[in-house]
Design a protein around this motif. Structure first.
Motif, PDB file in Angstrom:
ATOM      1  N   LYS A 229       0.731  -2.319   2.171  1.00 33.20           N
ATOM      2  CA  LYS A 229       0.431  -2.845   0.846  1.00 33.20           C
ATOM      3  C   LYS A 229       1.485  -2.316  -0.123  1.00 33.20           C
ATOM      4  CE  LYS A 229      -3.006  -2.677  -2.861  1.00 33.20           C
ATOM      5  NZ  LYS A 229      -4.310  -2.089  -3.291  1.00 33.20           N
TER       6      LYS A 229
ATOM      7  N   TYR B 221       0.828  -7.774   0.755  1.00 35.44           N
ATOM      8  CA  TYR B 221       0.331  -7.249   2.027  1.00 35.44           C
ATOM      9  C   TYR B 221       1.204  -7.881   3.111  1.00 35.44           C
ATOM     10  CZ  TYR B 221      -3.756  -6.018  -0.756  1.00 35.44           C
ATOM     11  OH  TYR B 221      -4.593  -5.495  -1.717  1.00 35.44           O
TER      12      TYR B 221
ATOM     13  N   SER C 115      -2.466  -0.540   4.898  1.00 36.24           N
ATOM     14  CA  SER C 115      -3.570  -1.422   4.555  1.00 36.24           C
ATOM     15  C   SER C 115      -3.858  -2.301   5.758  1.00 36.24           C
ATOM     16  CB  SER C 115      -3.226  -2.247   3.310  1.00 36.24           C
ATOM     17  OG  SER C 115      -4.348  -2.971   2.857  1.00 36.24           O
TER      18      SER C 115
ATOM     19  N   SER D   7      -8.901   4.192   2.960  1.00 38.08           N
ATOM     20  CA  SER D   7      -8.806   2.747   2.775  1.00 38.08           C
ATOM     21  C   SER D   7     -10.034   2.143   2.123  1.00 38.08           C
ATOM     22  CB  SER D   7      -8.538   2.060   4.116  1.00 38.08           C
ATOM     23  OG  SER D   7      -9.591   2.312   5.030  1.00 38.08           O
TER      24      SER D   7
END
Length: 460
Positions: A27, A53, A183, A352
């Motif tokens: 990310k 992303y 991510s 996360s």
């Protein structure tokens, strides 16, 4: 509703219970910055305008720039088309991927660190205008340690052998990566919602009025003298004077706006300010009724009435979910409760997500499930762990197989699937190896049949 070409159907299958696989990704948050002198280094801006992303296969970029309309760029790198979603308009555009016509010069022996990654320099010359033979030089700093990332308006980045982390222009307007973190990308993110309409462009003349619509009978207009924007009704009666740099589409009864002093606040449907114009950043979650706000490069959380829930003392903070929020201090992550008390000290490389009982930490690309109250790891060293709507079931993957863990970190549903989704309304989609069939299971791992899910759906 219009149909898209079958070559792109693979990533836009519109089944409400379709199988989707979660993949690790990076990310990257980008900001637009300005320098007084073009030779100066760009200074970090407090708010991101692009949230990218990216992994080796897919790209998703959320943009809040341009005319104030949020867009979501989606592409699979091996496809010839990309899709741009416009959530505020419930529309989408399909575009052919094109190569940039500009030549790229790679400059040897030029390196620097950006957001913790080593970068190399490339330069591109582009014409200043169609009537001017002179060129303008763009400086591009990129890291080949990160996957290639590009999106609408930045097709040039497709030809750079790594993620661009800084773009510098001679006019002093620059784009720079503020943060880079581990991510994930979910295949479900690449499904176009069934109620979206495909259009050739949101800027078509016939769509121009709808493109400016930010709520029912509310439309943006621009003051030609000041270039500031306001809101009118369908009869062009002014509801909100043209005194803003930016007005976002309303979510329920709230719109985030940027005042002419460049500070952010929020207004209601009557145009009345409900959050004062004093913040460097505002992000809103309608489901939670919360806003993340930024002040002097620190972040906190408030409710939609403007009441401060957690003061702006942190380098990053999430919305409060299940009574807890993830925060960042000095490149480390921890967990706060809803009163702002630190429950888990900032000792983790990355957290996360969380729910009311657990959080997922990532160390060296390995996922761990942690108990919030004890700050103990209950499941260690997975390829992926993700929270689901079921509070005591966690999607997990190891060695290419998917299954589910319980709150004690024990295997609740065996890791035997080649792919799986999170639970929603007590049901998850899974797929077995060597089979394209999607199986629906309940929270006990038992196969279930849902008639609606078995019906064929039209590719939109």
């Amino acid at each position: 509703m219009k149909k898209i070409s079958l070559s792109f159907a693979a990533i836009l299958a519109a089944s409400t219970m379709s199988f989707a696989q979660i993949n690790k990704a990076f990310k990257i948050n980008y900001a637009i910055t300005y320098s007084v002198d073009p030779s100066e280094e760009a200074q970090s801006a407090p708010a991101s305008v692009y949230e990218a992303y990216v992994n080796n296969d897919k790209i998703k970029v959320v943009s809040a720039s341009g005319d104030g309309e949020e867009s979501i760029f989606l592409v699979k790198k091996n496809e010839e088309q990309s899709v741009i979603l416009y959530p505020g308009l419930a529309k989408y555009v399909v575009k052919e991927n094109e190569l940039s016509p500009h030549a790229i010069k790679f400059v040897p022996n030029q390196t620097k660190m950006i957001a913790g990654y080593p970068c190399k320099l490339a330069q591109v010359e582009i014409p200043i205008s169609e009537d001017n033979e002179e060129n303008s030089t763009l400086s591009i700093w990129y890291s080949d340690k990160l996957p290639v990332a590009y999106w609408e308006g930045f097709d040039l980045f497709k030809e750079i052998p790594g993620a661009v982390l800084q773009l510098t222009t001679p006019l002093g307007m620059n784009m720079i990566a503020q943060t880079i973190a581990d991510s994930q990308l979910d295949d479900k993110d690449f499904v176009v919602p069934e109620d979206y309409e495909q259009v050739a462009s949101i800027y078509d003349e016939e769509d121009s009025e709808e493109s400016n619509q930010i709520a029912e009978n509310m439309y943006l207009f621009e003051d030609a003298a000041t270039n500031l924007v306001g809101v009118q009704d369908g009869e062009e009666k002014t509801i909100v004077p043209a005194q803003y740099l930016y007005i976002a589409p309303f979510v329920s009864e709230l719109s985030i706006v940027q005042y002419k002093n460049e500070k952010y606040g929020a207004i209601n449907l009557t145009g009345k300010p409900i959050i004062p114009f004093q913040y460097d950043y505002l992000g809103y979650d309608d489901h939670l009724g919360q806003l993340v706000f930024g002040l002097n490069e620190k972040y906190g959380v408030m409710d939609k009435s403007g009441k401060i829930l957690i003061s702006a003392n942190y380098d990053m903070i999430s919305f409060i979910n299940g009574g807890y929020a993830v925060f960042q201090l000095k490149n480390k992550y921890g967990v706060l409760n809803q009163t702002g008390k630190i429950i888990v000290p900032a000792t983790y490389s990355y957290i996360s997500e969380n729910n009311s009982t657990h959080f997922v930490s990532i160390e060296n690309d390995r996922y761990n499930l942690n108990d919030i109250k004890t700050n103990k790891i209950v499941a260690l060293d997975y390829d992926l762990i993700s929270i689901t709507e079921e509070p005591n079931l966690f999607l997990a993957s190891k060695d290419g197989k998917y299954g589910y863990l319980d709150g004690q970190g024990k295997v609740a549903i065996p890791l035997i699937y080649s792919g799986a989704t999170s639970f929603s309304d007590g049901v998850a989609s899974v797929s077995l190896a060597d089979s394209d069939d999607v199986i629906l299971i309940n929270t006990k791992g038992e196969r279930v049949e849902i008639d609606a899910a078995a019906e064929a759906t039209e590719i939109i």
